[in-house]
Design a protein around this motif. Structure first.
Motif, PDB file in Angstrom:
ATOM      1  N   ILE A 100      50.670  66.889  16.490  1.00 62.88           N
ATOM      2  CA  ILE A 100      51.545  67.004  17.655  1.00 62.88           C
ATOM      3  C   ILE A 100      50.738  67.597  18.803  1.00 62.88           C
ATOM      4  O   ILE A 100      50.191  68.691  18.694  1.00 62.88           O
ATOM      5  CB  ILE A 100      52.777  67.885  17.343  1.00 62.88           C
ATOM      6  N   ASP A 101      50.659  66.847  19.903  1.00 60.80           N
ATOM      7  CA  ASP A 101      49.877  67.261  21.059  1.00 60.80           C
ATOM      8  C   ASP A 101      50.774  67.936  22.087  1.00 60.80           C
ATOM      9  O   ASP A 101      51.620  67.281  22.704  1.00 60.80           O
ATOM     10  CB  ASP A 101      49.191  66.038  21.681  1.00 60.80           C
ATOM     11  N   ILE A 102      50.615  69.242  22.243  1.00 63.73           N
ATOM     12  CA  ILE A 102      51.372  69.965  23.276  1.00 63.73           C
ATOM     13  C   ILE A 102      50.447  70.387  24.416  1.00 63.73           C
ATOM     14  O   ILE A 102      50.854  71.152  25.290  1.00 63.73           O
ATOM     15  CB  ILE A 102      52.122  71.185  22.692  1.00 63.73           C
ATOM     16  N   SER A 103      49.219  69.871  24.428  1.00 64.94           N
ATOM     17  CA  SER A 103      48.204  70.339  25.382  1.00 64.94           C
ATOM     18  C   SER A 103      48.551  70.050  26.845  1.00 64.94           C
ATOM     19  O   SER A 103      48.034  70.710  27.736  1.00 64.94           O
ATOM     20  CB  SER A 103      46.841  69.733  25.045  1.00 64.94           C
ATOM     21  N   GLN A 104      49.406  69.073  27.086  1.00 69.44           N
ATOM     22  CA  GLN A 104      49.742  68.726  28.472  1.00 69.44           C
ATOM     23  C   GLN A 104      50.964  69.490  28.984  1.00 69.44           C
ATOM     24  O   GLN A 104      51.321  69.371  30.156  1.00 69.44           O
ATOM     25  CB  GLN A 104      49.986  67.221  28.602  1.00 69.44           C
ATOM     26  N   ALA A 105      51.604  70.252  28.121  1.00 71.18           N
ATOM     27  CA  ALA A 105      52.776  71.026  28.542  1.00 71.18           C
ATOM     28  C   ALA A 105      52.337  72.149  29.481  1.00 71.18           C
ATOM     29  O   ALA A 105      51.229  72.660  29.386  1.00 71.18           O
ATOM     30  CB  ALA A 105      53.494  71.596  27.329  1.00 71.18           C
ATOM     31  N   VAL A 106      53.234  72.508  30.382  1.00 66.80           N
ATOM     32  CA  VAL A 106      52.945  73.555  31.361  1.00 66.80           C
ATOM     33  C   VAL A 106      54.056  74.600  31.274  1.00 66.80           C
ATOM     34  O   VAL A 106      55.239  74.249  31.313  1.00 66.80           O
ATOM     35  CB  VAL A 106      52.899  72.961  32.790  1.00 66.80           C
ATOM     36  N   PRO A 107      53.692  75.889  31.157  1.00 64.41           N
ATOM     37  CA  PRO A 107      54.732  76.913  31.153  1.00 64.41           C
ATOM     38  C   PRO A 107      55.565  76.838  32.437  1.00 64.41           C
ATOM     39  O   PRO A 107      55.020  76.655  33.531  1.00 64.41           O
ATOM     40  CB  PRO A 107      53.938  78.228  31.103  1.00 64.41           C
ATOM     41  N   GLN A 108      56.879  76.914  32.249  1.00 65.69           N
ATOM     42  CA  GLN A 108      57.756  76.846  33.414  1.00 65.69           C
ATOM     43  C   GLN A 108      58.890  77.836  33.301  1.00 65.69           C
ATOM     44  O   GLN A 108      59.250  78.267  32.209  1.00 65.69           O
ATOM     45  CB  GLN A 108      58.266  75.433  33.625  1.00 65.69           C
ATOM     46  N   LEU A 109      59.442  78.169  34.445  1.00 69.08           N
ATOM     47  CA  LEU A 109      60.536  79.131  34.511  1.00 69.08           C
ATOM     48  C   LEU A 109      61.809  78.485  33.992  1.00 69.08           C
ATOM     49  O   LEU A 109      62.164  77.370  34.388  1.00 69.08           O
ATOM     50  CB  LEU A 109      60.734  79.583  35.961  1.00 69.08           C
ATOM     51  N   MET A 110      62.470  79.194  33.083  1.00 71.82           N
ATOM     52  CA  MET A 110      63.771  78.752  32.610  1.00 71.82           C
ATOM     53  C   MET A 110      64.764  78.971  33.750  1.00 71.82           C
ATOM     54  O   MET A 110      64.738  80.005  34.406  1.00 71.82           O
ATOM     55  CB  MET A 110      64.164  79.584  31.393  1.00 71.82           C
ATOM     56  N   THR A 111      65.607  77.980  33.986  1.00 71.82           N
ATOM     57  CA  THR A 111      66.583  78.103  35.066  1.00 71.82           C
ATOM     58  C   THR A 111      67.992  78.221  34.493  1.00 71.82           C
ATOM     59  O   THR A 111      68.269  77.785  33.374  1.00 71.82           O
ATOM     60  CB  THR A 111      66.532  76.877  36.004  1.00 71.82           C
ATOM     61  N   THR A 112      68.860  78.791  35.291  1.00 72.40           N
ATOM     62  CA  THR A 112      70.270  78.888  34.910  1.00 72.40           C
ATOM     63  C   THR A 112      70.844  77.497  34.678  1.00 72.40           C
ATOM     64  O   THR A 112      71.632  77.288  33.761  1.00 72.40           O
ATOM     65  CB  THR A 112      71.057  79.629  36.001  1.00 72.40           C
ATOM     66  N   GLU A 113      70.416  76.527  35.470  1.00 71.10           N
ATOM     67  CA  GLU A 113      70.905  75.156  35.308  1.00 71.10           C
ATOM     68  C   GLU A 113      70.485  74.565  33.966  1.00 71.10           C
ATOM     69  O   GLU A 113      71.254  73.834  33.341  1.00 71.10           O
ATOM     70  CB  GLU A 113      70.430  74.265  36.461  1.00 71.10           C
ATOM     71  N   GLN A 114      69.267  74.868  33.507  1.00 68.77           N
ATOM     72  CA  GLN A 114      68.835  74.386  32.197  1.00 68.77           C
ATOM     73  C   GLN A 114      69.738  74.959  31.110  1.00 68.77           C
ATOM     74  O   GLN A 114      70.118  74.251  30.175  1.00 68.77           O
ATOM     75  CB  GLN A 114      67.393  74.795  31.911  1.00 68.77           C
ATOM     76  N   VAL A 115      70.049  76.222  31.219  1.00 73.77           N
ATOM     77  CA  VAL A 115      70.911  76.862  30.225  1.00 73.77           C
ATOM     78  C   VAL A 115      72.300  76.239  30.272  1.00 73.77           C
ATOM     79  O   VAL A 115      72.886  75.901  29.239  1.00 73.77           O
ATOM     80  CB  VAL A 115      70.984  78.386  30.440  1.00 73.77           C
ATOM     81  N   ARG A 116      72.822  76.043  31.463  1.00 75.59           N
ATOM     82  CA  ARG A 116      74.161  75.461  31.628  1.00 75.59           C
ATOM     83  C   ARG A 116      74.229  74.054  31.044  1.00 75.59           C
ATOM     84  O   ARG A 116      75.219  73.680  30.419  1.00 75.59           O
ATOM     85  CB  ARG A 116      74.525  75.442  33.107  1.00 75.59           C
ATOM     86  N   ALA A 117      73.147  73.265  31.193  1.00 80.14           N
ATOM     87  CA  ALA A 117      73.137  71.868  30.735  1.00 80.14           C
ATOM     88  C   ALA A 117      72.904  71.746  29.230  1.00 80.14           C
ATOM     89  O   ALA A 117      73.238  70.717  28.639  1.00 80.14           O
ATOM     90  CB  ALA A 117      72.065  71.083  31.485  1.00 80.14           C
ATOM     91  N   ALA A 118      72.342  72.767  28.612  1.00 82.91           N
ATOM     92  CA  ALA A 118      71.966  72.676  27.202  1.00 82.91           C
ATOM     93  C   ALA A 118      73.179  72.809  26.279  1.00 82.91           C
ATOM     94  O   ALA A 118      74.101  73.564  26.550  1.00 82.91           O
ATOM     95  CB  ALA A 118      70.944  73.755  26.863  1.00 82.91           C
ATOM     96  N   ASP A 119      73.125  72.065  25.167  1.00 88.78           N
ATOM     97  CA  ASP A 119      74.128  72.215  24.122  1.00 88.78           C
ATOM     98  C   ASP A 119      73.764  73.374  23.198  1.00 88.78           C
ATOM     99  O   ASP A 119      74.630  74.031  22.651  1.00 88.78           O
ATOM    100  CB  ASP A 119      74.230  70.920  23.307  1.00 88.78           C
ATOM    101  N   ALA A 120      72.458  73.587  23.018  1.00 87.95           N
ATOM    102  CA  ALA A 120      71.969  74.683  22.178  1.00 87.95           C
ATOM    103  C   ALA A 120      70.839  75.388  22.924  1.00 87.95           C
ATOM    104  O   ALA A 120      69.950  74.735  23.470  1.00 87.95           O
ATOM    105  CB  ALA A 120      71.476  74.168  20.835  1.00 87.95           C
ATOM    106  N   VAL A 121      70.900  76.713  22.943  1.00 84.49           N
ATOM    107  CA  VAL A 121      69.868  77.525  23.576  1.00 84.49           C
ATOM    108  C   VAL A 121      69.263  78.403  22.489  1.00 84.49           C
ATOM    109  O   VAL A 121      69.962  79.202  21.866  1.00 84.49           O
ATOM    110  CB  VAL A 121      70.444  78.392  24.715  1.00 84.49           C
ATOM    111  N   ILE A 122      67.959  78.206  22.264  1.00 83.61           N
ATOM    112  CA  ILE A 122      67.257  78.954  21.229  1.00 83.61           C
ATOM    113  C   ILE A 122      66.289  79.896  21.923  1.00 83.61           C
ATOM    114  O   ILE A 122      65.351  79.457  22.591  1.00 83.61           O
ATOM    115  CB  ILE A 122      66.483  78.011  20.276  1.00 83.61           C
TER     116      ILE A 122
END
Length: 136
Positions: free
Chosen positions: A59-81
């Motif tokens: 599994i290649d995660i090398s292209q991922a970039v750390p990003q700020l979690m937003t309130t909108e991401q939390v609101r849109a998610a069905d599960a927050v881990i």
């Protein structure tokens, strides 16, 4: 929950644990789950040891970039881990929340990061089985 559940993985720096979990969920769900990740205080780059141990799993995660979690991401998610972001994670009623107590892989030797990776994989497999029971 929508037809395609959305899972948000959150850790402080979005550089290790949450990225490994997102990598596993993307690979194992085969598109049956929309995967997002973020951090409460994102780092500058991914943990190179996390990248290496995930590459061992194909599994290649090398292209991922750390990003700020937003309130909108939390609101849109069905599960927050969450993985050690404490009170920095906003909580909305009706969401599925889990806090996975996992050691931070930052600065740890590769054998310890492999153990963290394996723990994350088993948790992701369980979560996937609960969200998408017919996923293989």
């Amino acid at each position: 929950m929508s037809d395609t559940p959305i899972v948000l993985f959150v850790c402080v720096h979005n550089a290790g644990r949450s990225q490994m979990a997102a990598g596993y969920m993307s690979a194992l769900s085969g598109g049956a789950v929309e995967v997002r990740s973020g951090g409460s205080e994102p780092g500058d780059s991914l943990n190179p040891t996390a990248i290496a141990v995930m590459a061992e799993e194909g599994i290649d995660i090398s292209q991922a970039v750390p990003q700020l979690m937003t309130t909108e991401q939390v609101r849109a998610a069905d599960a927050v881990i969450t993985m050690g972001c404490g009170d920095a994670c906003p909580i909305f009623p009706g969401k599925r929340y889990e806090d996975w107590e996992l050691d931070d892989p930052k600065g740890r030797p590769i054998d310890e990061v492999r153990a963290i990776r394996d723990d994350i994989r088993s948790r992701v497999e369980r979560l996937l089985g609960e969200l998408v029971p017919d996923a293989s």
